[in-house]
Design a protein around this motif. Structure first.
Motif, PDB file in Angstrom:
ATOM      1  N   MET A   1      53.553 -17.284  -3.114  1.00 15.20           N
ATOM      2  CA  MET A   1      53.436 -18.667  -3.315  1.00 15.20           C
ATOM      3  C   MET A   1      52.446 -19.036  -4.487  1.00 15.20           C
ATOM      4  O   MET A   1      51.642 -18.113  -4.999  1.00 15.20           O
ATOM      5  N   ALA A   2      53.485 -19.679  -5.349  1.00 16.77           N
ATOM      6  CA  ALA A   2      51.734 -19.694  -6.795  1.00 16.77           C
ATOM      7  C   ALA A   2      50.823 -20.213  -6.253  1.00 16.77           C
ATOM      8  O   ALA A   2      49.546 -19.946  -6.687  1.00 16.77           O
ATOM      9  N   ASP A   3      51.042 -20.477  -4.920  1.00 14.55           N
ATOM     10  CA  ASP A   3      50.020 -21.714  -4.780  1.00 14.55           C
ATOM     11  C   ASP A   3      48.767 -20.960  -4.343  1.00 14.55           C
ATOM     12  O   ASP A   3      47.704 -21.433  -3.120  1.00 14.55           O
ATOM     13  N   GLN A   4      49.244 -19.636  -3.797  1.00 15.45           N
ATOM     14  CA  GLN A   4      48.224 -18.355  -3.418  1.00 15.45           C
ATOM     15  C   GLN A   4      46.741 -18.388  -3.808  1.00 15.45           C
ATOM     16  O   GLN A   4      46.153 -17.701  -3.870  1.00 15.45           O
ATOM     17  N   LYS A   5      46.818 -18.719  -5.956  1.00 16.89           N
ATOM     18  CA  LYS A   5      45.896 -18.202  -6.386  1.00 16.89           C
ATOM     19  C   LYS A   5      45.713 -19.251  -7.085  1.00 16.89           C
ATOM     20  O   LYS A   5      46.504 -20.014  -7.644  1.00 16.89           O
ATOM     21  N   ARG A   6      44.606 -19.201  -8.063  1.00 16.62           N
ATOM     22  CA  ARG A   6      43.609 -20.158  -8.413  1.00 16.62           C
ATOM     23  C   ARG A   6      43.550 -20.292  -9.839  1.00 16.62           C
ATOM     24  O   ARG A   6      44.199 -19.151 -10.242  1.00 16.62           O
ATOM     25  N   ASP A   7      44.076 -21.743 -10.221  1.00 18.83           N
ATOM     26  CA  ASP A   7      44.337 -21.196 -11.836  1.00 18.83           C
ATOM     27  C   ASP A   7      43.578 -20.126 -12.690  1.00 18.83           C
ATOM     28  O   ASP A   7      41.850 -19.865 -11.940  1.00 18.83           O
ATOM     29  N   TYR A   8      43.705 -19.372 -13.602  1.00 18.72           N
ATOM     30  CA  TYR A   8      42.800 -18.408 -14.054  1.00 18.72           C
ATOM     31  C   TYR A   8      41.855 -19.264 -14.593  1.00 18.72           C
ATOM     32  O   TYR A   8      40.603 -18.776 -14.497  1.00 18.72           O
ATOM     33  N   GLU A  10      40.401 -22.292 -14.198  1.00 20.80           N
ATOM     34  CA  GLU A  10      40.151 -23.124 -13.912  1.00 20.80           C
ATOM     35  C   GLU A  10      38.588 -22.489 -12.382  1.00 20.80           C
ATOM     36  O   GLU A  10      37.660 -22.545 -12.542  1.00 20.80           O
ATOM     37  N   VAL A  11      39.027 -20.808 -12.710  1.00 19.07           N
ATOM     38  CA  VAL A  11      38.294 -19.678 -11.934  1.00 19.07           C
ATOM     39  C   VAL A  11      36.681 -19.009 -12.506  1.00 19.07           C
ATOM     40  O   VAL A  11      35.928 -19.694 -12.318  1.00 19.07           O
ATOM     41  N   ALA A  45      31.079 -13.888  -2.076  1.00 22.66           N
ATOM     42  CA  ALA A  45      30.661 -13.283  -2.980  1.00 22.66           C
ATOM     43  C   ALA A  45      31.331 -12.429  -3.465  1.00 22.66           C
ATOM     44  O   ALA A  45      31.753 -12.457  -4.926  1.00 22.66           O
ATOM     45  N   GLU A  46      32.046 -11.948  -2.796  1.00 21.92           N
ATOM     46  CA  GLU A  46      32.465 -10.473  -3.152  1.00 21.92           C
ATOM     47  C   GLU A  46      33.732 -10.978  -3.638  1.00 21.92           C
ATOM     48  O   GLU A  46      34.928 -10.108  -4.522  1.00 21.92           O
ATOM     49  N   THR A  47      34.045 -11.750  -2.438  1.00 20.03           N
ATOM     50  CA  THR A  47      35.917 -12.881  -2.914  1.00 20.03           C
ATOM     51  C   THR A  47      35.904 -12.950  -4.631  1.00 20.03           C
ATOM     52  O   THR A  47      36.755 -12.468  -5.487  1.00 20.03           O
ATOM     53  N   ARG A  48      34.944 -14.070  -4.754  1.00 22.67           N
ATOM     54  CA  ARG A  48      34.795 -14.523  -6.025  1.00 22.67           C
ATOM     55  C   ARG A  48      34.428 -13.591  -7.867  1.00 22.67           C
ATOM     56  O   ARG A  48      35.579 -13.951  -8.252  1.00 22.67           O
ATOM     57  N   PHE A  49      33.695 -12.776  -6.650  1.00 20.63           N
ATOM     58  CA  PHE A  49      33.410 -11.857  -8.033  1.00 20.63           C
ATOM     59  C   PHE A  49      34.845 -10.886  -8.710  1.00 20.63           C
ATOM     60  O   PHE A  49      34.927 -10.990  -9.653  1.00 20.63           O
ATOM     61  N   LYS A  50      35.493 -10.433  -7.269  1.00 20.81           N
ATOM     62  CA  LYS A  50      37.152  -9.802  -7.915  1.00 20.81           C
ATOM     63  C   LYS A  50      37.846 -11.090  -8.688  1.00 20.81           C
ATOM     64  O   LYS A  50      38.479 -10.661  -9.272  1.00 20.81           O
ATOM     65  N   GLU A  51      37.876 -12.738  -7.975  1.00 17.68           N
ATOM     66  CA  GLU A  51      38.496 -13.451  -8.298  1.00 17.68           C
ATOM     67  C   GLU A  51      38.419 -14.171 -10.177  1.00 17.68           C
ATOM     68  O   GLU A  51      38.624 -13.771 -11.007  1.00 17.68           O
TER      69      GLU A  51
END
Length: 390
Positions: A1-8, A10-11, A45-51
């Motif tokens: 599903m496209a809503d599982q990832k935020r727009d790059y 936006e990230v 923070a680890e998840t955000r870093f990967k994102e």
């Protein structure tokens, strides 16, 4: 599903039309903020870093960015909804990560060096020194030679700056092979990157000295007291500085010496005031000189000059003496001196002087007192009016 990832976009917090430089700046800021080493045991923070890294990996690649702009996440990863970013390598931006976090954690750019991408065991410029020098108003105007004394490091004369005892040489560090830095692999949770750090065995010097020079104890330099002649240019002003290249501390590993910065403080003059290349002077004259005119000797920074004061010059009048100001710094010509007239009002007059002045005042009002006029019937003057007001 496209809503599982935020727009790059936006990230990274940038607009869709962001330039490569804007992307890089945004990435550096966020990568530092969420880096795992700064946020231990912080899963968010680890998840955000990967994102953040995933977004930059795509948007920094022109081909991937074009596909992402056209088709979204599906354009660059048809299976994006099943697992997100898989870590692994970072392709074209691995060197950027190494440079960023190598410098952030005490290392530097990729390729085996550090400290801003440079090699610590390579030639390094010495530290610059700064001293302050007080000079007079005239010395600043016309320039002069001054001698200053300072302590600075110079190459050790016994080891010629190598730090090794005479007849010996340093060993190239076997751990970093003389680069002064080692590469460290970091990672976790399927994500990894490499960075550089100072080599702990040689302390980042790239060499190991087994027999230090007894004079400098392996430093390659020693502190000495030096007397240095400083040429002060004509026209220098308070707060300016002179840079003397190569007169600072000794460099390392054959690097050049640092510079000596001489800050200038000009002692105020009791009579002259300066503004740029202009000099200002207040000239006191007597009442009769202002009224009748006079031949005056006016002080300048070159000495006294003659000036004819016209009759009837009013207090506050300013006149110019061309070319009697400050020389132009590192240029040609000179400024001017501006002289403002002030009139000295006499005090402690005798009765005879007062009578003479009263007679002058009466004459200015069209009255002519007789020579034998007594105190009771002499002409009234402004002084009498002033007394009555009291």
């Amino acid at each position: 599903m496209a809503d599982q990832k935020r727009d790059y976009y936006e990230v990274l917090g940038v607009s869709k039309g962001a330039s490569d430089d804007d992307l890089k700046k945004a990435y550096r800021k966020l990568a530092k903020q969420y880096h795992p080493d700064l946020n231990p045991d912080d899963k968010t923070a680890e998840t955000r870093f990967k994102e953040v890294n995933e977004a930059y990996e795509v948007l920094s690649d022109q081909d991937k960015r074009s596909k992402y702009d056209q088709f979204g996440h599906a354009g660059i990863d048809p299976n994006f909804s099943s697992g997100g970013f898989n870590g692994g390598g970072f392709g074209g931006f691995e060197d950027l990560v190494g440079d960023l976090f190598g410098s952030f954690f005490g290392g530097g750019g990729g390729g085996g060096g550090y400290s801003g991408g440079g090699r610590k065991n390579g030639p390094q410029k010495g530290q610059s020194l700064r001293v302050n020098l007080n000079i007079t108003f005239e010395e600043a105007a016309f320039g002069c030679q001054k001698e200053i004394s300072l302590n600075r490091s110079e190459p050790c004369p016994d080891c010629e700056g190598s730090g090794c005892a005479p007849g010996t040489t340093a060993e190239i560090c076997p751990d970093c092979r003389g680069s002064g830095a080692i590469r460290i692999q970091r990672g976790g949770g399927g994500f990894s990157f490499s960075s550089t750090q100072p080599c702990p065995r040689c302390s980042g010097t790239g060499k190991i000295i087994h027999q230090p020079c007894p004079t400098c104890h392996g430093e390659g330099a020693r502190t000495t007291n030096k007397k240095i002649s400083v040429s002060i240019p004509a026209g220098i002003d308070d707060g300016q500085a002179i840079s003397m290249r190569g007169q600072g501390n000794a460099g390392k590993n054959g690097g050049p010496a640092g510079d000596l910065i001489v800050g200038i403080s000009v002692i105020p003059h009791p009579e002259f005031r300066r503004d740029g290349t202009s000099v200002y002077f207040s000239l006191p004259v007597t009442f009769s000189q202002a009224v009748l005119g006079a031949e005056l000797l006016i002080p300048t920074i070159d000495g006294k000059v003659k000036y004819t004061l016209p009759e009837g010059t009013q207090p506050g009048t300013t006149f110019r003496l061309r070319g009697k100001g400050i020389p132009v710094l590192n240029g040609h010509g000179r400024g001017d001196q501006f002289v403002t007239l002030t009139v000295r009002v006499p005090t402690g007059l005798t009765q005879e002087q007062k009578t003479a002045l009263q007679g002058f005042d009466a004459a200015m009002n069209g009255e002519a007192p007789s020579s034998d006029a007594s105190e009771g019937d002499r002409p009234k003057s402004i002084f009498d009016k002033h007394k009555k007001k009291k």
